[in-house]
Write an enzyme that holds these catalytic residues in place. Structure first.
Site, PDB file in Angstrom:
ATOM      1  N   GLU A   1       1.482  -5.815  11.960  1.00 56.67           N
ATOM      2  CA  GLU A   1       1.823  -4.874  10.885  1.00 56.67           C
ATOM      3  C   GLU A   1       2.650  -3.707  11.402  1.00 56.67           C
ATOM      4  OE1 GLU A   1      -1.338  -3.473   8.339  1.00 56.67           O
ATOM      5  OE2 GLU A   1      -1.279  -5.299   7.151  1.00 56.67           O
TER       6      GLU A   1
ATOM      7  N   HIS B   1      -7.711 -26.230  26.537  1.00 53.97           N
ATOM      8  CA  HIS B   1      -7.760 -27.616  26.062  1.00 53.97           C
ATOM      9  C   HIS B   1      -7.095 -27.731  24.694  1.00 53.97           C
ATOM     10  CE1 HIS B   1     -10.597 -28.529  29.333  1.00 53.97           C
ATOM     11  NE2 HIS B   1     -10.910 -27.254  29.168  1.00 53.97           N
TER      12      HIS B   1
ATOM     13  N   LYS C   1       0.732  -7.312  -2.875  1.00 54.62           N
ATOM     14  CA  LYS C   1      -0.346  -6.559  -3.536  1.00 54.62           C
ATOM     15  C   LYS C   1       0.022  -6.285  -4.991  1.00 54.62           C
ATOM     16  CE  LYS C   1      -2.386  -4.011   0.365  1.00 54.62           C
ATOM     17  NZ  LYS C   1      -2.716  -2.717   0.937  1.00 54.62           N
TER      18      LYS C   1
HETATM   19  O1  PA5 Z   1      -3.366  -1.345   8.580  1.00 56.70           O
HETATM   20  C1  PA5 Z   1      -3.320  -1.259   7.382  1.00 56.70           C
HETATM   21  O2  PA5 Z   1      -2.832  -0.267   6.813  1.00 56.70           O
HETATM   22  C2  PA5 Z   1      -3.889  -2.325   6.494  1.00 56.70           C
HETATM   23  O3  PA5 Z   1      -4.275  -3.439   7.216  1.00 56.70           O
HETATM   24  C3  PA5 Z   1      -5.109  -1.790   5.755  1.00 56.70           C
HETATM   25  O4  PA5 Z   1      -6.081  -1.423   6.676  1.00 56.70           O
HETATM   26  C4  PA5 Z   1      -5.640  -2.833   4.787  1.00 56.70           C
HETATM   27  O5  PA5 Z   1      -4.632  -3.245   3.890  1.00 56.70           O
HETATM   28  C5  PA5 Z   1      -6.793  -2.244   3.973  1.00 56.70           C
HETATM   29  O6  PA5 Z   1      -6.375  -1.091   3.308  1.00 56.70           O
HETATM   30  P1  PA5 Z   1      -7.396  -0.049   2.755  1.00 56.70           P
HETATM   31  O7  PA5 Z   1      -8.132   0.549   3.887  1.00 56.70           O
HETATM   32  O8  PA5 Z   1      -6.558   0.950   2.029  1.00 56.70           O
HETATM   33  O9  PA5 Z   1      -8.312  -0.790   1.817  1.00 56.70           O
END
Ligand code: PA5
Length: 467
Positions: free
Chosen positions: A298, A327, A441
């Site tokens: 990310e 393996h 989303k």
């Molecule tokens: O790193 C990030 O921003 C995402 O992986 C969030 O942690 C994930 O989408 C969950 O978001 P939230 O904490 O707003 O529910």
């Protein structure tokens, strides 16, 4: 942490020319052009940190937040036999990594006494009805603490889990009983979850505004579940603080996070090693490999750079597990395309030792193992794999902790978080945003009928393209 300032150690010999057979990075560059490049990445990170954008750096020093987390954990676990964390992505993977590394294996299967009266822990991230209904029918709501973790307070999976769990608690305890069994971790300033907590007088811990989801493991998002299950969160934070100090210098050769970021960046951009395999040789470090995968993917997988130019860049992080995956994926690593670099994670000493008995002395395929230990076998397999890769001219490096404990985990979290923001600067991208996950989303909200979201037109499956 006294005396442990050298753990973890990064051994990058198998990345450098002269050691790595027939390939590798010229080691002179570490004090040459790479040092210069790193210095400007370091300056960019320092400036963003100073402007308040990188709150994760400051979490180890936030004694007030740690104390609030500890107190909430002590209060929340009274009379509780199980903890359920409702969160996803950065709001779940840190807690899972801490659980895997620092609770004894098979924790949830131990009896209450063996757990020292501390709760079992479950993480609800995926909204798969089979798993969710199995878990809730297995637990007793009157002895379960639910911790809903969401920075935004809007994530569909977590909000759906909250609604399911709310009804589950309400049915068993009545509306008035929910506040004793539901604890919220969310933004201190915004979001539906915050409003709900205020309305129903639920206990709340802040997930600080300047701390992004995937950088939140050292905030209550990761530390509240850890503290509820008895993990020493001060030791986690202490290990992270020491590591932050080691990663503060702008001198590349002395900065472990800088070395990690720089060598992996060079491997990707100059040697075509676009896949970075994170391979622990310790079951207890599996969770951290998944946590790193999300942190890397990310933070570094981006369509545009910080100047807005289209770059579509980012290495592919891939968890693999030694020795089992020798393996499985090792054949590909050894002989497939030279587009990978392996980051081994290892430890010098195991928590427990298992001796291999000397039996069947006349059977060569068994007798050589007798008298050794399982740790010796596992660790020598790691060493042998790294050496085999080296001989084939395939880049690899090893991150070794002296042992797996709370301080080491804190140090590893800080090492990888600092490395990824340096890597972001080296790639020229913003490691703090994740615009690519937004469209999915938004479309999900539309498909689920959320008001204000357009129902997307998705073409029905075309029978010509189905078989
Ligand atoms: O790193 C990030 O921003 C995402 O992986 C969030 O942690 C994930 O989408 C969950 O978001 P939230 O904490 O707003 O529910």
């Amino acid at each position: 942490m006294a005396g442990r300032e050298r753990s973890p150690v990064i051994d990058f010999g198998n990345m450098v020319a002269g050691v790595l057979r027939g390939a590798g990075i010229d080691p002179g560059r570490i004090r040459g052009d790479l040092a210069e490049r790193f210095r400007s990445a370091h300056a960019e990170v320092a400036a963003r940190r100073a402007s308040g954008e990188m709150g994760f750096f400051d979490l180890p020093e936030d004694a007030g937040l740690a104390a609030a987390t500890r107190e909430a954990a002590l209060r929340g676990r009274r009379g509780v036999d199980a903890l359920v964390v409702l969160g996803i992505g950065g709001s779940a993977l840190g807690a899972a990594a801490l659980r895997d590394a620092l609770l004894p294996p098979l924790w949830n299967e131990l009896g209450g006494e063996a757990r020292g009266g501390l709760p079992r822990i479950y993480i609800l991230d995926n909204p798969d009805p089979d798993s969710v209904s199995a878990l809730l029918s297995h637990l007793d709501p009157s002895h379960t603490l639910c911790n809903v973790v969401s920075k935004s307070g809007t994530t569909a999976e977590t909000m759906a889990h909250l609604l399911v769990v709310w009804r589950w608690l309400e049915r068993a305890l009545g509306a008035g009983g929910i506040g004793n069994r539901l604890l919220v971790t969310t933004s201190p300033a915004r979001g539906t979850l915050r409003g709900l907590a205020a309305e129903f007088d639920l206990p709340v811990l802040p997930l600080p505004e300047a701390v992004g989801g995937r950088f939140s493991v050292l905030s209550p998002a990761g530390l509240l579940p850890a503290a509820v299950t008895g993990i020493d969160i001060d030791a986690v934070l202490g290990g992270a603080a020491v590591m932050a100090g080691r990663c503060a210098t702008d001198e590349l050769a002395r900065n472990p996070a800088g070395i990690l970021a720089t060598l992996l960046h060079v491997a990707d951009t100059e040697s075509g090693a676009r896949t970075q395999v994170f391979m622990p040789y310790a079951d207890r470090l599996r969770g951290i490999a998944y946590w790193v995968q999300q942190l890397w993917a990310e933070s570094l997988g981006k369509a545009v750079d910080r100047q807005g130019r289209r770059v579509e860049t980012g290495p592919t992080p891939l968890p693999a597990f030694g020795a089992a995956d020798q393996h499985s994926i090792l054949q590909l690593l050894m002989e497939g395309p030279r587009d990978k670099v392996v980051v081994f994670l290892s430890r010098e000493t195991p928590g427990e030792e298992v001796a291999i008995p000397s039996l069947f002395r006349d059977t060569p395929a068994l007798s050589y193992l007798g008298g050794h230990t399982l740790f010796e076998l596992l660790d020598r397999e790691r060493l042998a794999t790294a050496e085999a890769l080296r001989r084939e001219g395939r880049m690899n490096l090893t991150v070794t902790v002296d042992r797996i404990d709370a301080e080491s985990l804190g140090a590893l979290f800080m090492l990888f978080q600092v490395a990824v923001v340096y890597a972001g600067a080296l790639y020229g991208v913003d490691p703090l945003d994740q615009p690519g996950v937004e469209l999915g989303k938004v479309l999900t909200c539309g498909l689920m009928g959320r008001s204000g979201y357009e129902v997307p037109e998705i073409p029905p499956p075309d029978p010509r393209w189905r078989v």
